[in-house]
Design a protein around this motif. Structure first.
Motif, mmCIF file in Angstrom:
data_model
loop_
_atom_site.group_PDB
_atom_site.id
_atom_site.type_symbol
_atom_site.label_atom_id
_atom_site.label_comp_id
_atom_site.label_asym_id
_atom_site.label_seq_id
_atom_site.Cartn_x
_atom_site.Cartn_y
_atom_site.Cartn_z
ATOM 1 N N ASP A 198 45.541 47.456 33.095
ATOM 2 C CA ASP A 198 44.846 47.557 32.084
ATOM 3 C C ASP A 198 43.199 47.344 32.106
ATOM 4 N N GLY A 199 42.892 47.456 33.454
ATOM 5 C CA GLY A 199 41.397 47.355 33.597
ATOM 6 C C GLY A 199 41.093 47.686 34.763
ATOM 7 N N PHE A 200 39.442 47.772 35.093
ATOM 8 C CA PHE A 200 39.056 48.244 36.383
ATOM 9 C C PHE A 200 37.414 47.322 36.611
ATOM 10 N N PHE A 250 30.260 46.712 36.416
ATOM 11 C CA PHE A 250 30.807 46.301 35.123
ATOM 12 C C PHE A 250 32.366 46.251 35.447
ATOM 13 N N LEU A 251 32.832 45.684 34.448
ATOM 14 C CA LEU A 251 34.147 45.436 34.124
ATOM 15 C C LEU A 251 34.645 46.497 32.769
ATOM 16 N N ALA A 252 35.701 47.090 32.810
ATOM 17 C CA ALA A 252 36.050 47.948 31.491
ATOM 18 C C ALA A 252 37.525 48.076 31.412
ATOM 19 N N SER A 253 38.122 48.112 30.292
ATOM 20 C CA SER A 253 39.497 48.542 30.053
ATOM 21 C C SER A 253 39.766 49.924 30.013
ATOM 22 N N ASP A 311 37.956 59.250 29.023
ATOM 23 C CA ASP A 311 39.465 58.860 28.336
ATOM 24 C C ASP A 311 39.492 57.558 27.620
ATOM 25 N N GLY A 312 38.237 57.381 26.858
ATOM 26 C CA GLY A 312 38.242 56.179 25.927
ATOM 27 C C GLY A 312 38.109 54.784 26.754
ATOM 28 N N GLN A 313 37.689 54.954 27.653
ATOM 29 C CA GLN A 313 37.276 53.535 28.342
ATOM 30 C C GLN A 313 36.280 52.858 27.930
ATOM 31 N N LYS A 314 36.516 51.495 27.757
ATOM 32 C CA LYS A 314 35.770 50.632 27.049
ATOM 33 C C LYS A 314 35.086 49.523 27.994
#
Length: 498
Positions: free
Chosen positions: A409-411, A474-477, A434-437
């Protein structure tokens, strides 16, 4: 604000100094300002040292029986997390990072303090090792210290450093495998235990499609796979995430950069013939590229001189410069991801000598094609700006997007931008498909509006020389799909992607 504990002796004083640097680094990630970071670090440090001393006294009274505990630095880092949770509970959560507050009030935080068999595999595996072995693994993998310094500090034989570290990695894998077997799991997870163990033992083994699909949806099995797979470079991230929890990857990145500052670029763990050969080859390549850059500058200067000679058609020398062939100075203005850093004066002169002319004949500093850009960020300041206007121009910046790590669920990702001009401030923007946050960012401040993300320079890395680079992470979902971002800009100017 509590006072820091007093060291018992000189050896503990040296250890305190090393541990304090790590604690303050993580506390800074967890808080919203430097004052709160220092306060959190002091409280957590005092708490962690008390716990460590109590555990040591208990071991001494227990006739040599070792209590299950973490080595000093990860123990203190977990004390930071515990102290942050206490702040949140007693109404001081406004001092903490907002994302950390969300994490502390979620089920993710409960895993680290809940029943032992439900805690992350890495945390249990490290805790089950002998403390000197666990300390060696943590210092080498997470704190990014050179191996020869770690073994000297641990009192080990430097000639057997690599073998010692490999043995410790194997011990950690063995403890993690045992803990994975002891973990309560459903029938599907249990059916993959043996296969997961076999696949992660060999770097040449292929992961079957059904196991790959399972790892993409099961967090616990994915964590176990990261701990069991000693090859591929994922062990530091598995340790940091599994032991620290929130902010583990950001802490890992900070410690690596701190090690590079202290010790120089790279990690000189052990003599490496192949690495030495690669460094020699890279050095030769830099010399060659430097020669090519110097030749390009010389050609540009000659072309400029010819264009300004009397007798040229087309009016005054200034007009000839403005309307000259853009290709003459392309090697100087174009950044290129492999160009070495050049003197700002050398690179700025050719690009600033040919500003693009507007329709009225006046030079234009910024291109007119910025009006349609989706990001409204200000242009910032720079000592030179890439030309725009008639003819094709080389982009003023080049971006490298590196997907460092990814889980269900993240990267984690790193963005590196090479700028052709000197910058006094910078703002990098891009769009996700793709809507990553983005949840957390380091070495830059974060702003996100829909799919558009903007990273603004921190106070300490605002200035970048011509042909220099800026980097942030950064970290994102993500959900369903995680395509690479697009439409990168630097201070409003479009960048090319490498």
């Amino acid at each position: 604000m509590p006072d820091l504990p007093t060291p018992k002796d000189a050896a503990e004083a040296a250890l305190f100094s090393e541990c304090w640097d790590a604690v303050l680094s993580y506390a800074d990630l967890c808080t919203s300002g430097s004052t709160a970071a220092n306060q959190l670090a002091r409280e957590a440090f005092a708490l962690g040292i008390r716990e460590a001393r109590a555990a040591e006294d208990g071991t001494a009274r227990g006739a040599g029986r070792r209590s299950s505990r973490l080595p000093r630095i990860p123990l203190l880092l977990t004390a930071v997390r515990t102290t942050a949770a206490a702040w949140e509970a007693r109404g001081q959560g406004h001092k903490l990072d907002p994302d950390l507050r969300l994490w502390l009030n979620s089920g993710k935080a409960a895993r680290y303090v809940g029943p032992p068999l439900s805690r992350p595999i890495a945390l249990r595996g490290l805790r089950d090792m002998q403390e000197p072995d666990a300390a060696l693994l943590w210092l080498a993998e997470v704190e990014a210290l050179p191996l020869h310094a770690v073994v000297r500090r641990q009192g080990l034989d430097p000639t057997a450093a690599v073998e010692e570290l490999n043995q410790v990695r194997g011990l950690f894998r063995d403890r993690c495998h045992r803990n994975h077997l002891d973990t309560p799991m459903d029938a599907e997870c249990r059916s993959y235990v043996r296969l997961l163990d076999a696949v992660t033992r060999s770097p040449a083994a292929d992961t079957p499609p059904d196991l790959s699909r399972h790892l993409a949806t099961c967090v616990e099995c994915a964590e176990a796979a990261a701990c069991l797979r000693l090859h591929g470079g994922g062990l530091p991230a598995a340790l940091a995430q599994g032991v620290i929890g929130w902010g583990g990857l950001a802490y890992l990145e900070r410690r690596r950069r701190a090690a590079e500052v202290r010790l120089g670029a790279g990690r000189p763990d052990a003599p490496d013939a192949e690495g030495a050969a690669e460094q020699v080859a890279a050095s030769r390549a830099r010399v060659l590229r430097g020669g090519m850059l110097a030749a390009a500058v010389l050609v540009s200067v000659v072309a400029l001189a010819v264009s300004m000679m009397p007798g040229d058609t087309g009016g005054s020398g200034g007009e000839n410069v403005a309307q000259g062939n853009p290709a003459d100075s392309t090697p100087v203005a174009g950044p290129g991801s492999v160009l070495p850093s050049a003197d700002p004066g050398t690179s700025a002169a050719p690009s600033s000598s040919r500003p693009a002319a507007s329709a009225s004949g006046s030079p234009s500093v910024t291109g007119g094609d910025d009006a349609g850009k989706p990001d409204p960020e200000p242009q910032g300041t720079s000592s030179a700006t890439a030309g725009a206007g008639g003819g094709e121009e080389t982009a003023a910046c080049e971006v490298t997007y590196d997907l460092v790590n990814q889980w269900p669920d993240g990267f984690q990702a790193t963005v590196t931008v090479t700028t052709a001009v000197t910058l006094d401030a910078w703002r990098v923007a891009w769009s996700f498909r793709d809507g990553q946050k983005v949840d957390q960012m380091w070495d830059a401040s974060l702003a996100q509006n829909g799919s558009r993300v903007t990273a603004t320079a921190a106070d300490y890395n605002r200035s970048v020389s011509a042909n220099g680079t800026l980097t942030f992470g950064f970290l994102a979902s993500w959900q369903n799909k995680n395509s690479a971002p697009y439409a990168f800009t630097l201070n409003g100017q479009t960048c090319t992607s490498s």
